[in-house]
Design a protein around this motif. Structure first.
Motif, PDB file in Angstrom:
ATOM      1  N   LYS A  54      -0.099   9.312  -5.060  1.00 38.64           N
ATOM      2  CA  LYS A  54      -0.187  10.627  -4.411  1.00 38.64           C
ATOM      3  C   LYS A  54       1.149  11.373  -4.377  1.00 38.64           C
ATOM      4  CE  LYS A  54      -4.017   9.209  -1.410  1.00 38.64           C
ATOM      5  NZ  LYS A  54      -4.482   9.021  -0.018  1.00 38.64           N
ATOM      6  N   GLU A  94       0.828  -1.206   0.000  1.00 36.26           N
ATOM      7  CA  GLU A  94       0.000   0.000   0.000  1.00 36.26           C
ATOM      8  C   GLU A  94       0.864   1.259   0.000  1.00 36.26           C
ATOM      9  OE1 GLU A  94      -3.631   2.050  -0.147  1.00 36.26           O
ATOM     10  OE2 GLU A  94      -3.094  -0.049  -0.505  1.00 36.26           O
ATOM     11  N   GLN A 135       0.570   4.097  -2.912  1.00 39.71           N
ATOM     12  CA  GLN A 135       0.223   5.488  -2.633  1.00 39.71           C
ATOM     13  C   GLN A 135       1.380   6.434  -2.950  1.00 39.71           C
ATOM     14  OE1 GLN A 135      -2.778   6.385  -2.155  1.00 39.71           O
ATOM     15  NE2 GLN A 135      -3.522   4.265  -1.920  1.00 39.71           N
TER      16      GLN A 135
END
Length: 333
Positions: free
Chosen positions: A252, A244, A248
């Motif tokens: 992001k 994860e 991300q």
């Protein structure tokens, strides 16, 4: 007393004496017979005892023979049967049947310094082939699994095989890289991680081995140890957190954590995280990391921990393979 009367008395006494003598002789005869019978019975008893003793010796010899057979012969017969069964299974999985005998010969060499038999190693090769290991890597992978299982107390060779398969699949290992990977897993055990935990960590964060991220096996082991030391997470939970985090970071983080070659690496990412979140209070930093990385926040937390990063960098340096060390020296000079 008249002579006639005296003669009669002597006759009576003499007859009585002969009768007593006769009785005495008869008693003696009975005694001699009884003694002879006793000797006969004693001799018979000795012979019976001799037969019993010979029987006990025979039973003892038979027991020794059976024990020798159970100790020295039966295992060899059973191992030979197991070897043939394992070899048949190995042949069934090979595209090139001609490789079976050379692999079996190598299995004998592999077995020597380990706690496993030749039949065990052949069986390991058969299972590894069924798990997708290429034929050219079967020997080296089986050797790595046997060495790993021999070096870690209580580790079944089947669990070592599964760990080798996971490493090979995620990091696209070559035939000559499995031995180094077995050493890495042994070091992971020394760091308080189990082989099963490492396998689950690697499987759940399989993306790290892709060309987009390019995390090396040694760096992955060092990171797994740091995540456990910092957050207590290990195994599948730590692997999911890393997956994860990397996801991300790409979604992001934009180009922050990537350059023209892909992911900038764990050490550079640690610096970037410190630059972006290091000046915040612990509460604000924890909130910001959760917002940006979600389930991957524990990995970000680990990479921002100075103590964890110091230990991780030292472990990463120790975990580098000979080829990686040569490449670093080549780049340096």
């Amino acid at each position: 007393m008249s002579l006639k009367k005296l003669a009669l008395e002597f006759a009576v006494v003499d007859r009585g004496s002969r009768t007593i003598k006769d009785i005495s002789q008869q008693i003696k005869g009975i005694g001699r017979f009884a003694s002879g019978a006793g000797n006969l019975l004693a001799g018979l008893g000795n012979k019976i005892n001799g037969v019993i003793g010979a029987w006990e010796q025979l039973k003892g010899s038979m027991g020794n023979a059976q024990r020798f057979k159970a100790f020295a012969i039966d295992p060899g017969v059973a191992d030979a049967a197991t070897r043939e069964t394992s070899l048949a299974q190995l042949r069934a999985g090979l595209r090139n049947d001609a490789l079976a005998n050379p692999l079996a010969k190598r299995a004998g060499l592999i077995a020597g310094p380990t706690k496993f038999s030749e039949a065990d190693i052949i069986g390991s090769m058969a299972r590894l082939k069924n798990s997708g290991i290429s034929e050219d890597a079967l020997g080296s992978t089986a050797e790595a699994a046997a060495q790993l299982a021999s070096s870690v107390d209580g580790l079944p060779i089947e669990d070592a095989e599964r760990a080798m398969v996971a490493l090979g699949n995620v990091f696209k290992l070559g035939a000559d890289e499995y031995a180094d990977s077995a050493d890495l897993l042994s070091r992971a055990v020394g760091m308080g991680l189990s082989v099963d935990d490492m396998r689950e960590f690697i499987k759940n964060a399989a993306v790290m081995g892709s060309k987009d991220y390019g995390i090396k096996p040694g760096d992955a082991v060092a990171l797994a140890g740091a995540i456990k030391a910092t957050t207590g997470r290990e195994g599948a939970e730590a692997g999911t957190a890393l997956k994860e985090f990397l996801k991300q970071a790409a979604v992001k983080g934009g180009k922050t954590f990537f350059d023209a070659q892909g992911f900038v690496g764990l050490e550079k990412t640690s610096e970037l995280l410190q630059n972006r979140f290091g000046g915040m209070t612990p509460g604000r930093r924890a909130k910001a990391l959760n917002e940006m990385f979600g389930e991957g926040a524990p990995v970000a937390q680990t990479l921002m921990d100075p103590g964890a990063m110091a230990d991780m960098k030292a472990q990463m340096a120790a975990n580098r393979s000979l080829a990686e060390k040569v490449a670093i020296l080549t780049d340096t000079f």
